[in-house]
Scaffold this active site. Structure first.
Site, PDB file in Angstrom:
ATOM      1  N   GLY A   9      29.329  64.316  49.429  1.00  0.00           N
ATOM      2  CA  GLY A   9      28.939  62.931  49.173  1.00  0.00           C
ATOM      3  C   GLY A   9      28.911  62.657  47.685  1.00  0.00           C
ATOM      4  N   GLU A 168      19.540  39.863  50.548  1.00  0.00           N
ATOM      5  CA  GLU A 168      20.461  39.771  49.399  1.00  0.00           C
ATOM      6  C   GLU A 168      21.819  39.224  49.844  1.00  0.00           C
ATOM      7  OE1 GLU A 168      20.168  43.657  47.348  1.00  0.00           O
ATOM      8  OE2 GLU A 168      18.895  42.599  45.925  1.00  0.00           O
ATOM      9  N   ASP A 295      19.445  59.501  51.050  1.00  0.00           N
ATOM     10  CA  ASP A 295      18.951  58.992  52.335  1.00  0.00           C
ATOM     11  C   ASP A 295      18.990  59.992  53.484  1.00  0.00           C
ATOM     12  OD1 ASP A 295      19.005  56.737  50.810  1.00  0.00           O
ATOM     13  OD2 ASP A 295      20.233  55.553  52.180  1.00  0.00           O
ATOM     14  N   GLN A 312      17.281  54.360  43.696  1.00  0.00           N
ATOM     15  CA  GLN A 312      16.569  54.957  42.551  1.00  0.00           C
ATOM     16  C   GLN A 312      16.029  56.350  42.894  1.00  0.00           C
ATOM     17  OE1 GLN A 312      12.673  53.231  41.407  1.00  0.00           O
ATOM     18  NE2 GLN A 312      13.017  51.596  42.871  1.00  0.00           N
TER      19      GLN A 312
HETATM   20  P1  NAD Z   1      15.419  47.840  56.393  1.00  0.00           P
HETATM   21  O1  NAD Z   1      15.143  48.824  57.455  1.00  0.00           O
HETATM   22  O2  NAD Z   1      14.620  47.890  55.155  1.00  0.00           O
HETATM   23  O3  NAD Z   1      15.295  46.346  56.984  1.00  0.00           O
HETATM   24  C1  NAD Z   1      15.776  46.026  58.264  1.00  0.00           C
HETATM   25  C2  NAD Z   1      15.075  44.778  58.773  1.00  0.00           C
HETATM   26  O4  NAD Z   1      15.647  44.469  60.044  1.00  0.00           O
HETATM   27  C3  NAD Z   1      13.590  44.969  58.991  1.00  0.00           C
HETATM   28  O5  NAD Z   1      12.892  43.907  58.389  1.00  0.00           O
HETATM   29  C4  NAD Z   1      13.447  44.954  60.509  1.00  0.00           C
HETATM   30  O6  NAD Z   1      12.227  44.396  60.952  1.00  0.00           O
HETATM   31  C5  NAD Z   1      14.614  44.082  60.922  1.00  0.00           C
HETATM   32  N1  NAD Z   1      15.024  44.330  62.318  1.00  0.00           N
HETATM   33  C6  NAD Z   1      15.018  45.511  62.977  1.00  0.00           C
HETATM   34  N2  NAD Z   1      15.419  45.328  64.262  1.00  0.00           N
HETATM   35  C7  NAD Z   1      15.706  44.017  64.385  1.00  0.00           C
HETATM   36  C8  NAD Z   1      16.168  43.215  65.467  1.00  0.00           C
HETATM   37  N3  NAD Z   1      16.418  43.727  66.677  1.00  0.00           N
HETATM   38  N4  NAD Z   1      16.390  41.898  65.249  1.00  0.00           N
HETATM   39  C9  NAD Z   1      16.150  41.361  64.024  1.00  0.00           C
HETATM   40  N5  NAD Z   1      15.684  42.061  62.987  1.00  0.00           N
HETATM   41  C10 NAD Z   1      15.476  43.379  63.161  1.00  0.00           C
HETATM   42  O7  NAD Z   1      16.999  47.998  56.083  1.00  0.00           O
HETATM   43  P2  NAD Z   1      17.792  47.571  54.752  1.00  0.00           P
HETATM   44  O8  NAD Z   1      17.453  46.198  54.321  1.00  0.00           O
HETATM   45  O9  NAD Z   1      19.222  47.870  55.033  1.00  0.00           O
HETATM   46  O10 NAD Z   1      17.270  48.593  53.659  1.00  0.00           O
HETATM   47  C11 NAD Z   1      17.476  50.010  53.824  1.00  0.00           C
HETATM   48  C12 NAD Z   1      16.910  50.739  52.620  1.00  0.00           C
HETATM   49  O11 NAD Z   1      17.685  50.443  51.464  1.00  0.00           O
HETATM   50  C13 NAD Z   1      15.479  50.320  52.308  1.00  0.00           C
HETATM   51  O12 NAD Z   1      14.743  51.447  51.923  1.00  0.00           O
HETATM   52  C14 NAD Z   1      15.638  49.379  51.150  1.00  0.00           C
HETATM   53  O13 NAD Z   1      14.511  49.424  50.288  1.00  0.00           O
HETATM   54  C15 NAD Z   1      16.881  49.896  50.455  1.00  0.00           C
HETATM   55  N6  NAD Z   1      17.580  48.774  49.798  1.00  0.00           N
HETATM   56  C16 NAD Z   1      17.150  48.393  48.562  1.00  0.00           C
HETATM   57  C17 NAD Z   1      17.734  47.310  47.929  1.00  0.00           C
HETATM   58  C18 NAD Z   1      17.199  46.867  46.587  1.00  0.00           C
HETATM   59  O14 NAD Z   1      16.419  47.624  45.999  1.00  0.00           O
HETATM   60  N7  NAD Z   1      17.498  45.688  46.100  1.00  0.00           N
HETATM   61  C19 NAD Z   1      18.785  46.604  48.533  1.00  0.00           C
HETATM   62  C20 NAD Z   1      19.216  47.022  49.805  1.00  0.00           C
HETATM   63  C21 NAD Z   1      18.603  48.105  50.435  1.00  0.00           C
END
Ligand code: NAD
Length: 392
Positions: A9, A168, A295, A312
């Protein structure tokens, strides 16, 4: 004799492991090989911009050859087929295999579909540059199709999941869709842009004030929030929510969650809910010659709760792993992982954002948050020498 370090990776964790290992070990001491599915290091924290056509591919896909030029790190572009942690060998799908003295698993996470019927077959995801390109091409095609057909499903865009990825992305789409509509003679008022979230609120990691700020900003630009409404089924173009209502759409982007990497989970090292468990030095708890970055590992904080899988953290894990492998080879003490949290920033389109600066209680809104996000990206690129590659 030179030892073999094999890194699977080339995301944040893998790349930083390689650079840090090389900084701590001479070519005579270690041969370092990085295996990655594609020939680029992808800035996945910026993929939402690419998915809405707001940034060029070369800003988010940095060629590994250029990035690692002169660093004496071997790059192999290929797909990992199997990992044999007892025999200390890794096989690729192209038939080649690699032995190692130290292995770094940095293969990232996978999309979690939570077993929701029809979801995987009928949705797009945003986890790589090719996914982002696919979303952008698809969005443009749907608007073009709508200009001809006036089929409402072509003018309806649904983002499933209101975490950072979903929010985002919806912010970028809210900014870019009006121009795409104009180019195709479509009235933006015909477009429905939904963000569907299972929980009562989006972005629960922020204060209620910042969450409200995000919602208001996005609603002003046409986003409709459907909260406390998990997606329960997807059949063709029909998305069903928990209360029974349905949305007809030809675009569902699923950002509802991530899970550990299947290859890592099944390779025979100790795991917890699909993510590899590690000791303080980030070695596998069952196989100390295997290190875990990013991850695909689960790292527990002092309160016993796992840290979120973020870029990070992956970056910091990689840096420590490179140094720890060098220490282990030299019979020295390895350091424990002490993450530093600089905070969380969420962009809400081109010009808006929110942020919480780590450990200070300082909250950012609007331009300062957007600028901070840009600065944080620039800092990372400078750190990995990426600005140099962008100049090509
Ligand atoms: P996440 O798991 O953080 O969010 C997924 C969201 O989908 C949750 O709010 C959840 O309640 C919702 N969800 C789950 N099942 C659902 C359903 N059946 N119907 C509707 N909604 C549903 O996933 P992510 O946003 O991809 O983030 C993954 C990781 O990557 C996190 O740790 C995040 O902090 C990180 N990340 C950080 C940044 C940043 O720092 N700007 C940006 C993107 C991702």
């Amino acid at each position: 004799m030179s030892k073999e370090i094999l890194i699977l990776g080339a995301g944040y964790g893998g790349l930083l492991s390689a650079l840090s290992a090389r900084a701590n070990l001479t070519v005579d001491e270690a041969n370092i090989t990085v295996v990655n599915r594609v020939g680029t290091h992808q800035i996945i924290t910026e993929l939402h911009r690419l998915a809405a056509g707001n940034v060029s591919e070369k800003a988010v896909a940095l060629p590994l050859e250029k990035l690692l030029k002169g660093k004496q790190i071997n790059i192999t572009v290929g797909e990992v087929q199997s990992i044999d942690v007892e025999g200390k060998k890794v096989a690729l799908t192209n038939g080649s295999s690699y032995r190692y003295d130290a292995l770094v698993l940095a293969l990232g996470s996978e999309t979690n579909y939570f077993g929701i019927p029809g979801l995987q077959e009928n949705s797009l995801i945003l986890k790589s540059v090719s996914d982002a390109n696919r979303i952008f091409a698809h969005v443009k095609d749907r608007i073009k199709a709508y200009a001809q057909s006036k089929n409402k499903a072509d003018a309806t865009f649904v983002i499933g999941g209101g975490g950072l990825t979903g929010v985002e992305l919806v912010g970028e789409l809210a900014d870019e869709l009006p121009a795409i509509c104009r180019q195709n003679g479509v009235d933006f008022a015909d477009i429905s842009l939904y963000l569907v979230e299972a929980m009562p609120t989006i972005l629960p990691m922020f204060s209620p004030d910042l969450i409200q700020r995000a919602v208001t900003s996005l609603e002003k630009r046409g986003v409709e929030f459907l909260t406390s409404l998990p997606i329960t089924e997807v059949k063709g173009q029909t998305v069903t929510l928990k209360d029974g209502r349905t949305i007809d759409t030809n675009t569902l982007v699923w950002t509802g969650g991530v899970q550990g990497n299947t290859l890592v989970a099944n390779c025979g090292i100790e795991v917890n809910r699909g993510r590899a468990t590690v000791n303080e030095a980030l070695q596998s708890t069952s196989h100390p010659d295997v290190y875990l970055a990013g991850d695909c590992a689960v790292v527990f904080g002092p309160e016993g709760r796992p840290y979120p899988p973020t870029a990070q953290l992956a970056w910091q894990m990689g840096e420590l792993i490179g140094a720890n492998i060098a220490a282990a080879f030299k019979g020295m003490k390895q350091d424990g992982f002490q993450p530093v949290f600089s905070g969380t920033l969420a962009s809400l389109g081109r010009k808006d954002g929110i942020g919480a600066v780590g450990g200070t209680g300082i909250e950012l809104r609007g331009l300062p948050a957007s600028l901070m996000k840009k600065a944080s990206n620039a800092r990372y690129l400078t750190h990995i020498n990426g600005l140099f590659t962008l100049a090509y």
